[in-house]
Motif scaffolding. Structure first.
Motif, PDB file in Angstrom:
ATOM      1  N   ALA A  16      -8.022   1.332 -13.402  1.00 32.63           N
ATOM      2  CA  ALA A  16      -8.231   2.586 -12.678  1.00 32.63           C
ATOM      3  C   ALA A  16      -9.670   2.718 -12.202  1.00 32.63           C
ATOM      4  O   ALA A  16      -9.924   3.159 -11.072  1.00 32.63           O
ATOM      5  N   VAL A  17     -10.607   2.336 -13.048  1.00 35.19           N
ATOM      6  CA  VAL A  17     -12.016   2.391 -12.640  1.00 35.19           C
ATOM      7  C   VAL A  17     -12.285   1.400 -11.516  1.00 35.19           C
ATOM      8  O   VAL A  17     -13.043   1.681 -10.575  1.00 35.19           O
ATOM      9  N   ALA A  18     -11.648   0.231 -11.573  1.00 35.50           N
ATOM     10  CA  ALA A  18     -11.891  -0.798 -10.561  1.00 35.50           C
ATOM     11  C   ALA A  18     -11.247  -0.476  -9.227  1.00 35.50           C
ATOM     12  O   ALA A  18     -11.805  -0.819  -8.170  1.00 35.50           O
ATOM     13  N   PHE A  19     -10.085   0.186  -9.243  1.00 36.07           N
ATOM     14  CA  PHE A  19      -9.334   0.405  -7.990  1.00 36.07           C
ATOM     15  C   PHE A  19      -9.036   1.883  -7.767  1.00 36.07           C
ATOM     16  O   PHE A  19      -7.932   2.258  -7.393  1.00 36.07           O
ATOM     17  N   ARG A  20     -10.022   2.737  -7.973  1.00 35.08           N
ATOM     18  CA  ARG A  20      -9.828   4.171  -7.803  1.00 35.08           C
ATOM     19  C   ARG A  20     -10.087   4.637  -6.383  1.00 35.08           C
ATOM     20  O   ARG A  20      -9.850   5.797  -6.047  1.00 35.08           O
ATOM     21  N   GLY A  21     -10.578   3.765  -5.532  1.00 31.49           N
ATOM     22  CA  GLY A  21     -10.973   4.154  -4.188  1.00 31.49           C
ATOM     23  C   GLY A  21      -9.785   4.370  -3.264  1.00 31.49           C
ATOM     24  O   GLY A  21      -8.612   4.267  -3.640  1.00 31.49           O
ATOM     25  N   THR A  22     -10.101   4.657  -2.013  1.00 30.59           N
ATOM     26  CA  THR A  22      -9.069   4.940  -1.003  1.00 30.59           C
ATOM     27  C   THR A  22      -8.972   3.834   0.040  1.00 30.59           C
ATOM     28  O   THR A  22      -8.257   3.999   1.033  1.00 30.59           O
ATOM     29  N   SER A  23      -9.653   2.737  -0.173  1.00 25.23           N
ATOM     30  CA  SER A  23      -9.584   1.642   0.795  1.00 25.23           C
ATOM     31  C   SER A  23      -8.235   0.949   0.709  1.00 25.23           C
ATOM     32  O   SER A  23      -7.488   1.101  -0.269  1.00 25.23           O
ATOM     33  N   TRP A  24      -7.937   0.138   1.752  1.00 20.27           N
ATOM     34  CA  TRP A  24      -6.667  -0.587   1.754  1.00 20.27           C
ATOM     35  C   TRP A  24      -6.588  -1.582   0.608  1.00 20.27           C
ATOM     36  O   TRP A  24      -5.524  -1.810   0.042  1.00 20.27           O
ATOM     37  N   ARG A  25      -7.732  -2.194   0.263  1.00 15.89           N
ATOM     38  CA  ARG A  25      -7.739  -3.137  -0.850  1.00 15.89           C
ATOM     39  C   ARG A  25      -7.331  -2.453  -2.149  1.00 15.89           C
ATOM     40  O   ARG A  25      -6.492  -2.968  -2.901  1.00 15.89           O
ATOM     41  N   ASP A  26      -7.902  -1.280  -2.419  1.00 13.01           N
ATOM     42  CA  ASP A  26      -7.578  -0.559  -3.648  1.00 13.01           C
ATOM     43  C   ASP A  26      -6.120  -0.111  -3.649  1.00 13.01           C
ATOM     44  O   ASP A  26      -5.442  -0.173  -4.679  1.00 13.01           O
ATOM     45  N   ARG A  27      -5.628   0.335  -2.514  1.00 10.48           N
ATOM     46  CA  ARG A  27      -4.237   0.779  -2.440  1.00 10.48           C
ATOM     47  C   ARG A  27      -3.263  -0.376  -2.678  1.00 10.48           C
ATOM     48  O   ARG A  27      -2.265  -0.225  -3.394  1.00 10.48           O
ATOM     49  N   ILE A  28      -3.565  -1.518  -2.093  1.00  8.90           N
ATOM     50  CA  ILE A  28      -2.691  -2.685  -2.285  1.00  8.90           C
ATOM     51  C   ILE A  28      -2.711  -3.138  -3.741  1.00  8.90           C
ATOM     52  O   ILE A  28      -1.662  -3.448  -4.324  1.00  8.90           O
ATOM     53  N   MET A  29      -3.895  -3.173  -4.341  1.00 12.75           N
ATOM     54  CA  MET A  29      -3.989  -3.603  -5.738  1.00 12.75           C
ATOM     55  C   MET A  29      -3.275  -2.624  -6.664  1.00 12.75           C
ATOM     56  O   MET A  29      -2.591  -3.041  -7.615  1.00 12.75           O
ATOM     57  N   ARG A  30      -3.405  -1.323  -6.413  1.00 15.78           N
ATOM     58  CA  ARG A  30      -2.693  -0.344  -7.239  1.00 15.78           C
ATOM     59  C   ARG A  30      -1.187  -0.528  -7.102  1.00 15.78           C
ATOM     60  O   ARG A  30      -0.446  -0.423  -8.090  1.00 15.78           O
ATOM     61  N   THR A  31      -0.731  -0.809  -5.895  1.00 16.69           N
ATOM     62  CA  THR A  31       0.706  -1.033  -5.684  1.00 16.69           C
ATOM     63  C   THR A  31       1.186  -2.260  -6.439  1.00 16.69           C
ATOM     64  O   THR A  31       2.245  -2.239  -7.089  1.00 16.69           O
ATOM     65  N   LEU A  32       0.418  -3.334  -6.383  1.00 21.55           N
ATOM     66  CA  LEU A  32       0.815  -4.565  -7.060  1.00 21.55           C
ATOM     67  C   LEU A  32       0.892  -4.377  -8.570  1.00 21.55           C
ATOM     68  O   LEU A  32       1.822  -4.860  -9.221  1.00 21.55           O
ATOM     69  N   PHE A  33      -0.073  -3.684  -9.133  1.00 19.35           N
ATOM     70  CA  PHE A  33      -0.069  -3.480 -10.577  1.00 19.35           C
ATOM     71  C   PHE A  33       0.988  -2.462 -11.004  1.00 19.35           C
ATOM     72  O   PHE A  33       1.425  -2.482 -12.156  1.00 19.35           O
ATOM     73  N   PHE A  34       1.385  -1.570 -10.097  1.00 15.24           N
ATOM     74  CA  PHE A  34       2.377  -0.555 -10.450  1.00 15.24           C
ATOM     75  C   PHE A  34       3.807  -1.066 -10.309  1.00 15.24           C
ATOM     76  O   PHE A  34       4.728  -0.497 -10.903  1.00 15.24           O
ATOM     77  N   LEU A  35       4.017  -2.124  -9.539  1.00 13.10           N
ATOM     78  CA  LEU A  35       5.366  -2.634  -9.290  1.00 13.10           C
ATOM     79  C   LEU A  35       6.151  -2.934 -10.573  1.00 13.10           C
ATOM     80  O   LEU A  35       7.345  -2.625 -10.640  1.00 13.10           O
ATOM     81  N   PRO A  36       5.568  -3.556 -11.609  1.00 10.57           N
ATOM     82  CA  PRO A  36       6.366  -3.819 -12.826  1.00 10.57           C
ATOM     83  C   PRO A  36       6.932  -2.566 -13.471  1.00 10.57           C
ATOM     84  O   PRO A  36       7.971  -2.629 -14.135  1.00 10.57           O
ATOM     85  N   ALA A  37       6.261  -1.415 -13.277  1.00 18.62           N
ATOM     86  CA  ALA A  37       6.735  -0.180 -13.901  1.00 18.62           C
ATOM     87  C   ALA A  37       8.023   0.323 -13.269  1.00 18.62           C
ATOM     88  O   ALA A  37       8.770   1.087 -13.903  1.00 18.62           O
ATOM     89  N   VAL A  38       8.315  -0.077 -12.026  1.00 20.76           N
ATOM     90  CA  VAL A  38       9.523   0.392 -11.342  1.00 20.76           C
ATOM     91  C   VAL A  38      10.516  -0.742 -11.137  1.00 20.76           C
ATOM     92  O   VAL A  38      11.492  -0.578 -10.413  1.00 20.76           O
ATOM     93  N   THR A  39      10.270  -1.874 -11.760  1.00 23.94           N
ATOM     94  CA  THR A  39      11.188  -3.010 -11.678  1.00 23.94           C
ATOM     95  C   THR A  39      12.191  -2.940 -12.810  1.00 23.94           C
ATOM     96  O   THR A  39      11.888  -2.436 -13.894  1.00 23.94           O
ATOM     97  N   SER A  40      13.386  -3.429 -12.569  1.00 23.46           N
ATOM     98  CA  SER A  40      14.426  -3.420 -13.593  1.00 23.46           C
ATOM     99  C   SER A  40      13.948  -4.140 -14.856  1.00 23.46           C
ATOM    100  O   SER A  40      13.481  -5.287 -14.797  1.00 23.46           O
TER     101      SER A  40
END
Length: 324
Positions: free
Chosen positions: A118-142
């Motif tokens: 969260a500290v590393a990718f708290r920003g609003t840039s596209w890089r931070d958004r993509i990284m947050r999405t990638l790390f969040f994907l396992p939480a919504v995977t079967s």
């Protein structure tokens, strides 16, 4: 209601009783007609809530004090199930110890890594958004699909990814799923991989809620980045950290799919020598494999008590730290 008045002529205080006005039947009927549509809209939810949550809970509480196998009628045995569970059942003790070791490792590492991400990718840039999405994907995977993938990764066959990787450096294949000492670490790795993304999103919301003026004042006073994190970020994140820890703790105590799919053997649901036996898999084994439904209900209510006590301790510790 009693009131006191003073007579102006004699200066004598007179106390008299004032009764509240009774509600007229018409007023009560009007309020009932006004509230009736709301009650009717809540009725389907209330029926489902009672039928699928309250009634099964009460039934399981009753079964916990009975000897019941799903075929013959249950017979009351009092606290015999709990006495046997806590004082005689070695497999339950194994499951309890494994669960606490797993919970300690999974919750600690998940919370720490989630905060770091969260500290590393708290920003609003596209890089931070993509990284947050990638790390969040396992939480919504079967969870079933994820467990099957982890089983493929740690299989001892030639197509196992873990043994393929260690083979590149000349290491002999490892019996990942058949080595008791590796069971809990593998489960912890799976839990951290699947749970840190959810905690990261919660921490990002908490970080963005901290006023920027705090950091500006600290920088003007010469505070370093570490001092800002230690004296501003962490204290402001205490409520968020409490939420992440408690939800992760409850989820870790209820782990089932990973143990059942990855480590389940022919004769044991907990892997080799019950090295991966947890409370919920043990509940499943006793209830749906051995059909000791009364005993399984006792395990379920014991698990509820354990989670409740640990959560209350966590809340008290957090409150005490907040008051320091």
């Amino acid at each position: 209601m009693a009131t006191t008045t003073t007579s102006p002529s004699a200066g004598v205080q007179v106390s008299h009783q004032v009764r509240p006005a009774k509600r007229s039947p018409e007023l009560r009927r009007m309020r009932l007609r006004r509230a009736l549509p709301g009650y009717l809209m809540l009725l389907p939810f209330a029926v489902l809530f009672v039928g699928f949550l309250v009634w099964p809970l009460l039934n399981s509480l009753y079964f916990a004090f009975t000897d019941y196998n799903g075929v013959r009628p249950p017979t009351l045995v009092g606290f015999d199930n709990f006495r046997r569970l806590w004082f005689e059942d070695e497999r339950f003790r194994t499951a309890l110890v494994n669960s606490f070791v797993y919970v300690a490792g999974a919750v600690t590492l998940t919370t720490g890594l989630a905060l770091a991400l969260a500290v590393a990718f708290r920003g609003t840039s596209w890089r931070d958004r993509i990284m947050r999405t990638l790390f969040f994907l396992p939480a919504v995977t079967s969870t079933i699909a994820v467990a099957l993938i982890w089983r493929w990764i740690f299989t001892v066959e030639d197509f196992g990814l873990a043994n393929t990787v260690v083979g590149w450096v000349g290491v002999e294949p490892v019996q990942w799923l058949a080595t008791p000492s590796l069971t809990i670490p593998i489960l912890v790795v799976m839990a951290v991989w699947g749970g840190c993304g959810y905690g990261m999103v919660i921490f990002v919301a908490g970080l963005n809620a901290i006023p920027e003026e705090h950091y500006e004042s600290a920088r003007l006073d010469g505070a370093t980045a570490w001092q800002q994190f230690w004296y501003i970020t962490l204290p402001q994140l205490k409520p968020v950290t409490t939420y992440v820890v408690i939800t992760s703790l409850i989820s870790a105590f209820q782990v089932f799919e990973a143990v059942y799919i990855v480590f389940r053997g022919v004769s044991s649901v907990g892997g080799v020598q019950d090295s991966g036996l947890m409370l919920v898999p043990y509940l499943y084994d006793m209830g749906f494999t051995k059909f000791q439904l009364g005993y399984a209900s006792a395990i379920a209510w014991s698990l509820f008590i354990i989670i409740f006590i640990v959560s209350m301790i966590q809340l008290r510790v957090t409150r005490a730290l907040r008051e320091l």
